[in-house]
Design an enzyme around this catalytic site. Structure first.
Site, short mmCIF file in Angstrom:
data_model
loop_
_atom_site.label_atom_id
_atom_site.label_comp_id
_atom_site.label_asym_id
_atom_site.label_seq_id
_atom_site.Cartn_x
_atom_site.Cartn_y
_atom_site.Cartn_z
N TYR A 54 1.04 -10.94 2.14
CA TYR A 54 2.65 -9.79 2.81
C TYR A 54 2.92 -8.82 2.10
O TYR A 54 2.42 -7.46 3.09
CB TYR A 54 3.24 -11.18 2.59
CG TYR A 54 4.65 -10.46 2.57
CD1 TYR A 54 5.02 -11.04 4.10
CD2 TYR A 54 5.55 -10.24 1.96
CE1 TYR A 54 6.56 -9.96 4.54
CE2 TYR A 54 7.00 -9.58 2.16
CZ TYR A 54 7.37 -9.92 3.51
OH TYR A 54 8.61 -9.07 3.67
N LYS A 58 2.30 -4.80 4.48
CA LYS A 58 3.34 -3.51 3.30
C LYS A 58 3.36 -2.77 3.61
O LYS A 58 3.59 -1.77 3.61
CB LYS A 58 4.46 -4.52 3.03
CG LYS A 58 5.93 -6.20 3.42
CD LYS A 58 6.35 -5.28 5.43
CE LYS A 58 6.69 -6.61 5.47
NZ LYS A 58 7.46 -6.39 7.25
#
Length: 183
Positions: A54, A58
């Site tokens: 994750y 990002k």
């Protein structure tokens, strides 16, 4: 972004929802960060597990956005919003609680005080995230910038204090060491 550049001549700004994870992977939030900070997570680390995946997604998505602006000079501006842990009520009755809320519930479900896992998260209300997106989209001064947004630091004691305010939970959940000052 390429499609926007080619097919949306009236687009003024693209706002991307990012995460504090793009700024820093220290989930306990002790390292100082600002809009110039970038997570140290590598592409290879991003393959290790969901947390690093994750964070890497990002970070590298944001980097690609700003690289596109530099290389392609689109007519529109961009802004990225790096939100800390987002908290809020479910939108619809019956919605499952999200991962952030599940982390907080662990404190309330602990069998005893010594089994309460430490928490120390930067958080923000979902309504404030929506406001930040609106401001980023409509304010011409926020152009080709990253915004880091957060409003509170939340600990396991904050969760226990809030849970113990409910009479039906008192005596059924750990107390910890209640704070004497308001959060």
């Amino acid at each position: 972004l390429k499609i926007f550049k080619q097919n949306a001549p009236n687009l003024e700004k693209f706002v991307y929802t990012s995460s504090i994870s793009a700024f820093n992977t220290n989930v306990m939030g002790f390292d100082p960060v600002n809009e110039e900070s970038w997570s140290s997570v590598t592409y290879e680390q991003g393959k290790l597990n969901g947390f690093f995946g994750y964070s890497a997604s990002k970070k590298f998505s944001e980097r690609e956005i700003f690289q596109f602006v530099q290389d392609q000079s689109p007519s529109f501006k961009v802004a990225t919003i790096g939100a800390s842990m987002i908290l809020g009520a479910p939108l619809f009755k019956g919605d499952d609680i999200n991962g952030a809320a599940k982390l907080l519930l662990k404190s309330l479900k602990a069998e005893s005080e010594d089994k309460v896992e430490p928490l120390n998260y930067l958080t923000i209300a979902v309504e404030d995230v929506a406001k930040a997106h609106y401001v980023a989209a409509t304010n011409p001064e926020i152009s080709n910038q990253r915004l880091l947004i957060s409003s509170n630091r939340l600990t396991q004691q904050d969760v226990l204090d809030a849970g113990n305010e409910f009479t039906e939970l008192q005596g059924k959940i750990p107390k910890g060491v209640p704070k004497t000052e308001p959060v």
